[in-house]
Design a protein around this motif. Sequence first.
Motif, PDB file in Angstrom:
ATOM      1  N   ALA A 317       0.820  -1.215   0.000  1.00 52.59           N
ATOM      2  CA  ALA A 317       0.000   0.000   0.000  1.00 52.59           C
ATOM      3  C   ALA A 317       0.851   1.261   0.000  1.00 52.59           C
ATOM      4  CB  ALA A 317      -0.940   0.000   1.215  1.00 52.59           C
ATOM      5  N   THR A 318       2.111   1.157   0.415  1.00 49.79           N
ATOM      6  CA  THR A 318       2.973   2.338   0.477  1.00 49.79           C
ATOM      7  C   THR A 318       3.484   2.737  -0.901  1.00 49.79           C
ATOM      8  OG1 THR A 318       3.703   1.680   2.680  1.00 49.79           O
ATOM      9  CG2 THR A 318       5.032   3.340   1.537  1.00 49.79           C
ATOM     10  N   CYS A 319       4.047   1.776  -1.627  1.00 46.21           N
ATOM     11  CA  CYS A 319       4.666   2.107  -2.916  1.00 46.21           C
ATOM     12  C   CYS A 319       3.904   1.554  -4.115  1.00 46.21           C
ATOM     13  CB  CYS A 319       6.104   1.606  -2.957  1.00 46.21           C
ATOM     14  SG  CYS A 319       6.250  -0.209  -2.971  1.00 46.21           S
ATOM     15  N   ASP A 320       2.845   0.780  -3.871  1.00 50.22           N
ATOM     16  CA  ASP A 320       2.018   0.178  -4.905  1.00 50.22           C
ATOM     17  C   ASP A 320       2.760  -0.896  -5.693  1.00 50.22           C
ATOM     18  OD1 ASP A 320      -0.539  -0.016  -6.083  1.00 50.22           O
ATOM     19  OD2 ASP A 320       0.189   1.021  -7.869  1.00 50.22           O
ATOM     20  N   GLY A 321       3.920  -1.323  -5.209  1.00 55.06           N
ATOM     21  CA  GLY A 321       4.672  -2.364  -5.906  1.00 55.06           C
ATOM     22  C   GLY A 321       4.156  -3.752  -5.571  1.00 55.06           C
ATOM     23  N   ARG A 322       4.487  -4.709  -6.405  1.00 56.27           N
ATOM     24  CA  ARG A 322       4.085  -6.084  -6.150  1.00 56.27           C
ATOM     25  C   ARG A 322       4.719  -6.606  -4.866  1.00 56.27           C
ATOM     26  NH1 ARG A 322       4.762  -9.666 -11.634  1.00 56.27           N
ATOM     27  NH2 ARG A 322       3.068  -8.779 -12.862  1.00 56.27           N
ATOM     28  N   MET A 323       3.999  -7.537  -4.233  1.00 62.63           N
ATOM     29  CA  MET A 323       4.547  -8.250  -3.087  1.00 62.63           C
ATOM     30  C   MET A 323       4.912  -9.653  -3.542  1.00 62.63           C
ATOM     31  SD  MET A 323       1.995  -6.955  -0.051  1.00 62.63           S
ATOM     32  CE  MET A 323       3.020  -7.566   1.281  1.00 62.63           C
ATOM     33  N   TYR A 324       6.069 -10.135  -3.053  1.00 62.59           N
ATOM     34  CA  TYR A 324       6.591 -11.433  -3.463  1.00 62.59           C
ATOM     35  C   TYR A 324       6.624 -12.395  -2.284  1.00 62.59           C
ATOM     36  CZ  TYR A 324       7.897  -9.205  -7.811  1.00 62.59           C
ATOM     37  OH  TYR A 324       7.852  -8.548  -9.008  1.00 62.59           O
ATOM     38  N   ARG A 325       6.482 -13.668  -2.604  1.00 64.46           N
ATOM     39  CA  ARG A 325       6.441 -14.710  -1.585  1.00 64.46           C
ATOM     40  C   ARG A 325       7.862 -15.208  -1.319  1.00 64.46           C
ATOM     41  NH1 ARG A 325       5.142 -20.386  -1.373  1.00 64.46           N
ATOM     42  NH2 ARG A 325       3.552 -20.871   0.193  1.00 64.46           N
ATOM     43  N   TYR A 326       8.297 -15.191  -0.063  1.00 65.72           N
ATOM     44  CA  TYR A 326       9.646 -15.651   0.269  1.00 65.72           C
ATOM     45  C   TYR A 326       9.692 -16.072   1.732  1.00 65.72           C
ATOM     46  CZ  TYR A 326      10.107 -10.898   2.186  1.00 65.72           C
ATOM     47  OH  TYR A 326       9.920  -9.729   2.889  1.00 65.72           O
ATOM     48  N   ARG A 345      13.775   0.093  -6.790  1.00 65.49           N
ATOM     49  CA  ARG A 345      12.870   1.158  -6.346  1.00 65.49           C
ATOM     50  C   ARG A 345      13.075   1.428  -4.853  1.00 65.49           C
ATOM     51  NH1 ARG A 345       7.074  -0.482  -9.162  1.00 65.49           N
ATOM     52  NH2 ARG A 345       7.763  -0.314 -11.328  1.00 65.49           N
ATOM     53  N   LYS A 346      12.415   2.466  -4.375  1.00 62.45           N
ATOM     54  CA  LYS A 346      12.509   2.829  -2.971  1.00 62.45           C
ATOM     55  C   LYS A 346      11.116   2.834  -2.365  1.00 62.45           C
ATOM     56  CE  LYS A 346      14.273   6.404   0.141  1.00 62.45           C
ATOM     57  NZ  LYS A 346      14.920   7.739   0.231  1.00 62.45           N
ATOM     58  N   CYS A 347      10.983   2.223  -1.165  1.00 64.29           N
ATOM     59  CA  CYS A 347       9.700   2.198  -0.447  1.00 64.29           C
ATOM     60  C   CYS A 347       9.944   2.707   0.964  1.00 64.29           C
ATOM     61  CB  CYS A 347       9.123   0.774  -0.422  1.00 64.29           C
ATOM     62  SG  CYS A 347       7.512   0.656   0.410  1.00 64.29           S
ATOM     63  N   GLU A 348       9.203   3.715   1.364  1.00 63.90           N
ATOM     64  CA  GLU A 348       9.407   4.344   2.677  1.00 63.90           C
ATOM     65  C   GLU A 348       8.966   3.446   3.825  1.00 63.90           C
ATOM     66  OE1 GLU A 348      11.031   6.996   3.075  1.00 63.90           O
ATOM     67  OE2 GLU A 348      11.136   7.684   0.999  1.00 63.90           O
ATOM     68  N   ALA A 349       7.954   2.621   3.597  1.00 66.08           N
ATOM     69  CA  ALA A 349       7.458   1.732   4.664  1.00 66.08           C
ATOM     70  C   ALA A 349       6.975   0.436   4.021  1.00 66.08           C
ATOM     71  CB  ALA A 349       6.334   2.408   5.447  1.00 66.08           C
ATOM     72  N   LYS A 350       7.882  -0.527   3.900  1.00 71.73           N
ATOM     73  CA  LYS A 350       7.565  -1.776   3.193  1.00 71.73           C
ATOM     74  C   LYS A 350       6.611  -2.643   4.005  1.00 71.73           C
ATOM     75  CE  LYS A 350      11.911  -2.822   2.669  1.00 71.73           C
ATOM     76  NZ  LYS A 350      13.136  -3.536   2.257  1.00 71.73           N
ATOM     77  N   ALA A 351       5.643  -3.210   3.308  1.00 72.09           N
ATOM     78  CA  ALA A 351       4.649  -4.075   3.953  1.00 72.09           C
ATOM     79  C   ALA A 351       5.038  -5.534   3.798  1.00 72.09           C
ATOM     80  CB  ALA A 351       3.273  -3.844   3.334  1.00 72.09           C
TER      81      ALA A 351
END
Length: 516
Positions: A317-326, A345-351
């Motif tokens: 929700a912070t950067c709108d980037g995909r989330m990956y399974r790991y 890329r840069k994300c200020e608060a990664k989910a």
Amino acid sequence: MTTHAQLRALVAVRLSDMTDVTTSPLRQREAGENQAARIGARVVGYATDLDVSATKTTPFERPELGEWLRRPGEYDVIIWWRLDRAVRSLADMEDLARWAKEHRKRIIFAEGAGGTLDLDMSSTLGVADIIVRLLAWAAQMEAQAIAERVSGARATLRAQGRWAGGIPPYGYRPVPRDGAPGLTLVPDPSALSVLEQMMTDILDGAQPHSIAMELNEAGVLTPRDHDDVRRGQEPKGRTWVGTTVKSVVTSSTLLGYHIHQGKPVRDSKGRPVLAGPPVVERDQFERVKAALAELAAPERRERKDTNALLLGVAHCATCDGRMYRYSANSGRTVVYGCRALARGRKCEAKASMRADWLDDWVVERFLALVGSWPVTKVVRHPGYDPGPELAEVTAELRAHMGERSRFRSAAGRQMWQETADALEARAAELESTPAVEAREESVSTGKTYRELWDDADTAGRRRLLIDAGVRVMVKPSKGRGGRITKLDESRVKFVVGGHVDPEREALDAIEREESE
């Protein structure tokens, strides 16, 4: 030369290609035996080297002949069918002649343009040396002529739409042509799934080196290793690098083109000759090329080489980037997480969120909301834009015009003019061809989402989620402390087909009200 009541003969046989029946080992052997009989010699052995190139190996490097040459006391004469079975270069013939002189051997070539050539290298007159040098030069010229004929034959195969051999372009595999000799190329499903994912990731903003790292981690075979497996060979374990990814997704072979020396092979009308059906549409191909050059905007597609149900569905929700399974916590937990840094890329608060919790929550919401909906599939009818190929033809024509001064002979100028005429004809054809817009139509499948869900595997279910327009936004943890034992629904938002889950909308409204 050793004197015996009867000469001892060694018959030498060589074949570059086991499929060449015109120079078969049996034919060469019989010619050698017949020649030995004519000179009254007794055959004491055979030096048989099959699948051995005379251009790439000297007589002394060949497995069987080399061994015999190291035992010169066992024979008096060596018989070859023809000169080209012995050598293909002047240097190799000189070395062989020097060896024969040193060991006082007789060399015979049973057949040739002038009949049998019998060289007694014990002669002191030097005539044999002159003949050998001249004939060796002729053999070297013949080798060059063969290379030119092979090149011409390959060009002819390409012009006929036949695959000339070698490593096929990534995304294709060679198969026999229907009702015609030779091979042609068809799409390779296993490579296409990887190719589709690479192009999708590039359109999603990923750098080629990042994609290469992911391919290596997933154990995806490189194009050369993929071809080794296709031919039943053990792959060498090569690794993907960024340049390989880039060259694969930007090659015009994906459009089905025959490529020679980096350019499309064209027919007499300037049209590209096809080696097989296109495996990507032209507009997607151009978008990928543009994305590599300009880091184009993201575009979602399905990924097929992973077990992650929500890849392409779950987003930070912070950067709108995909989330990956790991795996996290030293492998004790599997999560979906934002990997912005790995993708440049840069994300200020990664989910991040536990994968099993998020999978279960999304499946429950999805089936509750749309499980009873009828499923339609979108059939895409590709359009046609002559612009990209026109730009290619124009560039080729411009480069070709600059080469005119290189051709000085009438034949060369005629060849240059034929290519120029073909390119101009194709450019004129493209200029007069109208663009056709792509269109889509929805067709009913006759089933509901739940029915299809129950029958699908992980990849199929992921496809259903993506086709339905499902998008899950995950907020970063609020860091409240303590052991978390279940999914925090305040951190997730479920959207399907552009519409937010009504329950989620109500929760968001309460959260906004409480924060005011």
